[in-house]
Design a protein around this motif. Structure first.
Motif, PDB file in Angstrom:
ATOM      1  N   ARG A 160     -22.534  52.865 -23.714  1.00  0.00           N
ATOM      2  CA  ARG A 160     -21.502  52.626 -22.711  1.00  0.00           C
ATOM      3  C   ARG A 160     -21.637  51.221 -22.121  1.00  0.00           C
ATOM      4  NH1 ARG A 160     -18.369  56.641 -20.716  1.00  0.00           N
ATOM      5  NH2 ARG A 160     -17.071  54.809 -20.324  1.00  0.00           N
ATOM      6  N   GLY A 161     -20.493  50.584 -21.959  1.00  0.00           N
ATOM      7  CA  GLY A 161     -20.510  49.224 -21.432  1.00  0.00           C
ATOM      8  C   GLY A 161     -20.891  48.189 -22.484  1.00  0.00           C
ATOM      9  N   GLY A 162     -20.991  48.619 -23.743  1.00  0.00           N
ATOM     10  CA  GLY A 162     -21.544  47.757 -24.787  1.00  0.00           C
ATOM     11  C   GLY A 162     -20.651  46.642 -25.296  1.00  0.00           C
ATOM     12  N   SER A 163     -19.422  46.541 -24.809  1.00  0.00           N
ATOM     13  CA  SER A 163     -18.550  45.468 -25.296  1.00  0.00           C
ATOM     14  C   SER A 163     -19.094  44.081 -24.957  1.00  0.00           C
ATOM     15  CB  SER A 163     -17.152  45.588 -24.703  1.00  0.00           C
ATOM     16  OG  SER A 163     -16.540  46.736 -25.194  1.00  0.00           O
ATOM     17  N   ASP A 164     -19.751  43.965 -23.818  1.00  0.00           N
ATOM     18  CA  ASP A 164     -20.372  42.682 -23.460  1.00  0.00           C
ATOM     19  C   ASP A 164     -21.392  42.303 -24.532  1.00  0.00           C
ATOM     20  OD1 ASP A 164     -19.030  43.004 -21.082  1.00  0.00           O
ATOM     21  OD2 ASP A 164     -20.800  43.549 -19.918  1.00  0.00           O
ATOM     22  N   TYR A 165     -22.148  43.312 -24.937  1.00  0.00           N
ATOM     23  CA  TYR A 165     -23.185  43.099 -25.939  1.00  0.00           C
ATOM     24  C   TYR A 165     -22.528  42.652 -27.255  1.00  0.00           C
ATOM     25  CZ  TYR A 165     -27.722  44.273 -28.177  1.00  0.00           C
ATOM     26  OH  TYR A 165     -28.934  44.238 -28.826  1.00  0.00           O
TER      27      TYR A 165
ATOM     28  N   LEU B 230     -14.408  35.252 -26.355  1.00  0.00           N
ATOM     29  CA  LEU B 230     -13.949  35.704 -25.036  1.00  0.00           C
ATOM     30  C   LEU B 230     -13.891  37.227 -25.038  1.00  0.00           C
ATOM     31  CD1 LEU B 230     -12.702  32.745 -25.355  1.00  0.00           C
ATOM     32  CD2 LEU B 230     -10.966  33.513 -23.747  1.00  0.00           C
ATOM     33  N   LYS B 231     -14.543  37.848 -24.074  1.00  0.00           N
ATOM     34  CA  LYS B 231     -14.490  39.303 -24.005  1.00  0.00           C
ATOM     35  C   LYS B 231     -13.728  39.741 -22.762  1.00  0.00           C
ATOM     36  CE  LYS B 231     -16.116  43.312 -22.293  1.00  0.00           C
ATOM     37  NZ  LYS B 231     -16.481  43.752 -20.939  1.00  0.00           N
ATOM     38  N   PHE B 232     -12.810  40.684 -22.949  1.00  0.00           N
ATOM     39  CA  PHE B 232     -12.056  41.220 -21.820  1.00  0.00           C
ATOM     40  C   PHE B 232     -12.374  42.704 -21.668  1.00  0.00           C
ATOM     41  CE2 PHE B 232      -9.880  37.444 -23.132  1.00  0.00           C
ATOM     42  CZ  PHE B 232      -9.558  36.838 -21.934  1.00  0.00           C
TER      43      PHE B 232
HETATM   44 MG    MG Z   1     -18.323  46.530 -18.743  1.00  0.00          MG
END
Ligand code: MG
Ligand code: ASP
Length: 436
Positions: A195-200, A4-6
């Protein structure tokens, strides 16, 4: 096991961190991937940029104001002085590290260490809060397993082996908390997934452990059929295929990091988009399944530059396009859309950092024209380029809008149109009205 990613807003305040409890504490074993608190990474980027400009004093001020914000979070998050003291002491180590960088000797290496602090701090605060609430969670340091290979791609073998080892050390633990975004480079230095790499990160972890599913928790109830920031009356899409989601993520739907789809798609692991503010909403389920041929969504990508190369030499010549593409390759500039005629090639880029050099290298080939402030409007669906009447429908919806380029048939899932950004809103509204 689930992943699960927040995102940043889901851990953006003490209240949000408290609210996570109901979403992550249950009997299902899971790895929870967290972003930095919203605003933190931007602030760290700013601190690094000040140091790079040798503005040590201004950097110190920015660090102090970020530290004050975190002190407020600690005060609001913990009920017991023991946990508040422990959190404050751990945070202080991170802020001391930020203060230790000197503008005199500042390099990319220091910058990456600075950028990593946001996720390190959010996970430490969240994990301590869970422990204070009596939840047995364990912090899993991303820097011990997330690594890139020599091509700057996730080193899946290493990640799989290291995660296996880490999880095996805690066979009884059901809840692991780890950092999104941060990783180590091939050389072992602190690095990040952009940037935004947490989804990855979440998708890579899901693929590495063969998760049952990966859930991306954000602040909207999934992918919408059009951009809710631009158009009124949009609705969320319940099902998308991996290919459709990739196109939408790439072309502007800010919900998901574009590369995030790849690891779960390869591993055939279902990917959910869920809304933290409305946890019971269905969201979007992205999987190998495709619903019938249908137009699913419209998305737009701004800040696009179109480059046209016109040359009589192209007529009946071979190898011409390769030579043109090589110029872009030499400057590591990805090309998004392409259209050609017998005497001209038009293409689009969104990274203009080397545009001047590219244009001067292209000039020997012919007349070069550059148009900036363009928007790619992308219509996504299943097999839409093979369905009767789709092109007619799209073009008739846009009958009053000047279209600079059209790309049809390149992908079965998308039709892309390039318009001047001034027409973006009108184009998206017209498509919303005529297509859905
Ligand atoms: Mg994001
Ligand atoms: N914190 C990082 C960023 O703001 C990564 C992420 O949130 O996905 O870009």
């Amino acid at each position: 096991m689930k992943v699960l990613k927040f995102g940043g807003t889901s851990v953006g305040s003490a209240e949000r961190m408290k609210a996570l409890l109901t979403l992550i504490v249950n009997d299902e074993p899971k790895i929870v991937v967290l972003s930095a608190m919203s605003g933190t990474t931007n602030c760290l980027v700013e601190i690094a940029s000040l140091l790079r400009q040798k503005k040590q004093g201004e950097a110190a001020t920015a660090i102090a104001s970020l530290e004050e914000k975190y002190a407020g979070v600690v005060a609001a998050l913990y009920a017991t002085p023991a946990y508040a003291t422990e959190a404050a002491a751990s945070l202080k180590a991170h802020f001391d590290l930020l203060r230790s960088f000197s503008a005199e000797h500042f390099s990319c290496r220091e910058e990456r260490v600075i950028l990593a602090q946001g996720e390190l701090m959010s996970t430490l605060l969240q994990n301590l809060y869970l422990n204070e609430q009596g939840v047995q969670s364990v912090l899993l340091p991303a820097l011990s397993f997330m690594r890139k290979d020599q091509h700057d791609e996730p080193d899946m073998y290493f990640i799989r082996e290291m995660l296996k080892r880490e999880l095996a050390q805690r066979p009884d633990c059901k809840l692991f908390i780890t950092q999104g975004y941060i990783c180590r480079s091939f050389a072992g230095e602190v690095d990040n997934l952009k940037r935004g790499g947490s989804d990855y990160s979440a998708s890579i972890i899901g693929a590495a452990i063969g998760a049952e599913e990966v859930q991306i928790w954000t602040d909207i109830d999934g992918f919408h059929n059009n951009d809710p920031r631009v158009v009124e009356k949009t609705h969320s899409i319940s099902h998308l295929s991996f290919d459709e989601a990739s196109e939408l993520a790439y072309f502007g739907a800010k919900i998901l990091h574009p590369t995030c789809v790849i690891p779960v798609q390869e591993a055939k692991i279902p990917l959910w988009i869920k809304n933290t503010m409305e946890p019971t909403a269905f969201g979007t389920l992205i999987s190998t399944e495709t619903k019938l041929a249908a137009i699913k969504a419209v998305a737009a990508k701004d800040n696009i530059t179109a480059v046209k190369i016109k040359s009589g030499r192209m007529l009946l010549a071979y190898g011409f396009i390769r030579q043109i593409f090589e110029v872009f390759e030499d400057y590591k500039t990805p090309i998004d859309m392409i259209t050609t005629s017998e005497v001209a090639v038009s293409l689009t880029i969104d990274d203009t950092s080397n545009l001047d050099k590219i244009v001067s290298k292209l000039k020997p080939f012919g007349v070069v024209e550059v148009d900036s402030d363009m928007t790619i409007i992308c219509v996504v669906g299943n097999k839409i380029s093979e369905s009767n009447g789709v092109a007619a429908k799209i073009l008739s919806a846009l009958s009053s809008i000047p279209i600079r380029m059209i790309s049809f048939g390149g992908s079965r899932y998308n039709v892309s149109l390039l318009v001047d950004s001034a027409y973006k809103k009108a184009a998206m509204e017209a498509l919303n009205e005529k297509l859905f």
